[in-house]
Design a protein around this motif. Structure first.
Motif, PDB file in Angstrom:
ATOM      1  N   VAL A 308      44.063 -10.745   7.456  1.00 59.85           N
ATOM      2  CA  VAL A 308      43.183 -11.313   8.489  1.00 59.85           C
ATOM      3  C   VAL A 308      43.710 -12.631   9.041  1.00 59.85           C
ATOM      4  CG1 VAL A 308      41.119 -10.196   7.578  1.00 59.85           C
ATOM      5  CG2 VAL A 308      41.744 -12.477   6.754  1.00 59.85           C
ATOM      6  N   ASN A 309      44.623 -13.277   8.323  1.00 61.78           N
ATOM      7  CA  ASN A 309      45.182 -14.543   8.808  1.00 61.78           C
ATOM      8  C   ASN A 309      46.225 -14.338   9.900  1.00 61.78           C
ATOM      9  OD1 ASN A 309      44.570 -15.104   5.638  1.00 61.78           O
ATOM     10  ND2 ASN A 309      44.141 -16.912   6.871  1.00 61.78           N
ATOM     11  N   ILE A 310      46.663 -13.081  10.110  1.00 63.17           N
ATOM     12  CA  ILE A 310      47.714 -12.776  11.080  1.00 63.17           C
ATOM     13  C   ILE A 310      47.100 -12.045  12.262  1.00 63.17           C
ATOM     14  CG2 ILE A 310      49.926 -11.625  11.440  1.00 63.17           C
ATOM     15  CD1 ILE A 310      50.225 -11.628   8.335  1.00 63.17           C
ATOM     16  N   ASN A 311      47.125 -12.676  13.410  1.00 62.59           N
ATOM     17  CA  ASN A 311      46.557 -12.073  14.614  1.00 62.59           C
ATOM     18  C   ASN A 311      47.325 -12.517  15.850  1.00 62.59           C
ATOM     19  OD1 ASN A 311      44.019 -10.492  13.982  1.00 62.59           O
ATOM     20  ND2 ASN A 311      43.587 -12.395  12.873  1.00 62.59           N
ATOM     21  N   PHE A 349      49.067  -2.966   6.784  1.00 63.32           N
ATOM     22  CA  PHE A 349      48.270  -1.877   7.323  1.00 63.32           C
ATOM     23  C   PHE A 349      47.979  -2.140   8.794  1.00 63.32           C
ATOM     24  CE2 PHE A 349      47.619  -1.647   2.816  1.00 63.32           C
ATOM     25  CZ  PHE A 349      47.670  -0.279   2.566  1.00 63.32           C
ATOM     26  N   SER A 350      48.337  -1.157   9.603  1.00 59.87           N
ATOM     27  CA  SER A 350      48.126  -1.259  11.033  1.00 59.87           C
ATOM     28  C   SER A 350      47.599   0.080  11.520  1.00 59.87           C
ATOM     29  CB  SER A 350      49.444  -1.609  11.738  1.00 59.87           C
ATOM     30  OG  SER A 350      49.290  -1.593  13.133  1.00 59.87           O
ATOM     31  N   VAL A 358      53.400  -3.273  14.521  1.00 58.65           N
ATOM     32  CA  VAL A 358      53.874  -4.405  13.723  1.00 58.65           C
ATOM     33  C   VAL A 358      53.131  -5.670  14.132  1.00 58.65           C
ATOM     34  CG1 VAL A 358      55.864  -5.747  12.979  1.00 58.65           C
ATOM     35  CG2 VAL A 358      56.160  -3.339  13.567  1.00 58.65           C
ATOM     36  N   GLU A 359      52.261  -6.149  13.250  1.00 53.59           N
ATOM     37  CA  GLU A 359      51.551  -7.419  13.453  1.00 53.59           C
ATOM     38  C   GLU A 359      52.200  -8.437  12.534  1.00 53.59           C
ATOM     39  OE1 GLU A 359      49.219  -8.756  15.208  1.00 53.59           O
ATOM     40  OE2 GLU A 359      48.208  -7.124  16.264  1.00 53.59           O
ATOM     41  N   THR A 402      59.279  -7.235  16.264  1.00 58.08           N
ATOM     42  CA  THR A 402      58.199  -6.966  17.214  1.00 58.08           C
ATOM     43  C   THR A 402      58.714  -6.488  18.562  1.00 58.08           C
ATOM     44  OG1 THR A 402      58.141  -9.316  17.845  1.00 58.08           O
ATOM     45  CG2 THR A 402      56.609  -8.593  16.120  1.00 58.08           C
ATOM     46  N   SER A 403      60.022  -6.210  18.649  1.00 61.90           N
ATOM     47  CA  SER A 403      60.605  -5.717  19.900  1.00 61.90           C
ATOM     48  C   SER A 403      60.168  -4.278  20.153  1.00 61.90           C
ATOM     49  CB  SER A 403      62.125  -5.795  19.835  1.00 61.90           C
ATOM     50  OG  SER A 403      62.625  -4.851  18.894  1.00 61.90           O
TER      51      SER A 403
END
Length: 431
Positions: A308-311, A349-350, A358-359, A402-403
């Motif tokens: 949850v810290n990654i957005n 998990f995505s 990829v987050e 993230t490309s």
């Protein structure tokens, strides 16, 4: 054709009359007629083939076989007593030689065959299950065992088509299975269903499904791959060099089905070959309850980072209003504590339906920190030792993973909603 109506009616009756509990216990989702026809259409022509249908259900795949190969000799195997009657009824309506066998696949000595078709049960197989000893690999799921037995029954150049989840293509659990089947057979054709919702929609199950066609013998130089969103659609195959599909590397063997393979003149290295490595976060919450804190209570407490810290490419800590505890109290020389410096953190998990697979975000740790088990950490150390990246390396890695090309690779290789550290370590990146 009468047989088609018999097979479809029997299949639909069991799908609609079985309770959710029965479906869960069986973990066998009966083949829709349109999927069966697509699966059998992947096979190459064969005169008077001897065929086996493993986990035959009500005989939909057997019908599709008989419809395609009019002189087929079909042995259909099913061990669910509730389905045997319907299976026999379907086979009786076929215009070819056929027989229904009520048996457990582990107790059956399969005859040599030209064609094997299967929609096996998707039930987990416990590591302690004594049936594991009958296989040359540790088997996470019964469907892998079914495929193995079917491959062993094939004659040289025999063919197999299986309706299976995509979970076998990557990750450590299926490493032994991948190596075993690739030592026996060639992956020739694959149909990937793009939606998790519509293949077994009437069975009420979300499952990423693929059709896998293999042949007994050496790997062919090209794999034909089709992507279908509509189960009623007709596959349009793209030919992909086998080495782009089957990758053998330091992290093991993985299978991917890229839409746009990378050009041979591009300089490609994996994340590990560039001197970085992804590791799974070390903090498992239920094992560290006494160390996990909602608020920081002393200067000894260190940041605890969750998915949850990654957005949106940004890492936020502490995260206001989060139900996930944001702090961790380490012991002296705590193995869960990581040193300060630059890292790239990736959500494990995505959801398949999300816009991005990829987050990730760069994290500059100004002191020790800890990472929860649902986050991957990219660092400059080894599998046993975490070391920080330089800021330049961290930002370059973030751009790479993230490309669009990396997104496409992850979508191809990570069939499930999970992105494993192994997948990241095998990620091909352009220099």
């Amino acid at each position: 054709m009468a047989a088609a109506k018999v097979a479809k009616r029997a299949r639909d009756r069991f799908v609609h009359e079985s309770s959710p509990q029965e479906k869960s216990e069986r973990e066998q989702y009966l083949t829709p007629m349109n999927v069966a026809k697509t699966a059998i259409g992947m096979l190459e022509d064969k005169a008077s083939p001897h065929c086996i249908d493993l986990g035959a259900g009500t005989g939909v795949l057997s019908f599709a076989l008989a419809d395609r190969f009019q002189r087929a000799d079909i042995m259909a195997v099913e061990n669910d007593p509730k389905l045997i009657g319907a299976l026999s009824e379907t086979l009786d309506a076929l215009e070819c030689k056929s027989s229904a066998i009520s048996a457990d696949i582990f107790d059956l000595d399969l005859p040599a065959c030209d064609i094997a078709v299967l929609n096996p049960p998707y039930r987990k197989m416990a590591a302690s299950d004594p049936l594991q000893d009958r296989l040359p690999f540790r088997c996470p799921n019964y469907y892998a065992a079914f495929i193995w037995f079917a491959l062993k029954a094939l004659k040289d150049d025999g063919q197999l088509v299986a309706i299976v989840p995509r979970s076998w293509t990557n990750g450590a659990y299926y490493e032994g299975f991948r190596r075993a089947i690739l030592s026996e057979a060639s992956i020739d054709r694959v149909v990937l269903y793009e939606s998790r919702r519509n293949v077994f929609a009437d069975s009420g199950v979300l499952q990423e499904v693929m059709l896998l066609k293999m042949s007994k013998g050496e790997q062919r130089p090209v794999v034909e791959v089709a992507h279908l969103h509509d189960p009623e659609g007709i596959p349009e195959y793209n030919s992909i060099i086998a080495s782009e599909v089957i990758r053998h590397g330091s992290e093991g063997t993985s299978i991917s089905f890229p839409r746009n393979p990378m050009r041979s003149d591009e300089q490609i290295k994996t994340l590990v070959e560039y001197g970085a490595r992804a590791s799974t976060g070390k903090v498992v919450e239920f094992r560290n309850k006494g160390k996990i804190l909602q608020t920081r209570e002393s200067l000894c407490d260190i940041p605890l980072l969750h998915q949850v810290n990654i957005n949106g490419g940004v890492l936020e800590h502490p995260m206001t209003g989060s139900k996930k505890a944001q702090w961790y109290r380490p012991e002296p020389n705590d193995p869960n504590s990581m040193p300060s410096g630059y890292y790239v953190l990736v959500r494990r998990f995505s959801p398949k339906e999300s816009k991005r697979r990829v987050e990730a975000a760069v994290y500059h740790a100004e002191g020790p920190f800890a990472v929860e088990n649902h986050v991957n950490v990219i660092h400059a150390g080894t599998s046993r030792r975490i070391e920080p990246l330089t800021e330049e390396a961290a930002r370059w890695i973030l751009r790479q993973i993230t490309s669009p090309s990396s997104e496409a690779y992850m979508d191809a290789v990570a069939g499930s909603t999970q992105i494993n550290a192994r997948d990241l370590n095998s990620l091909p990146m352009k220099g």
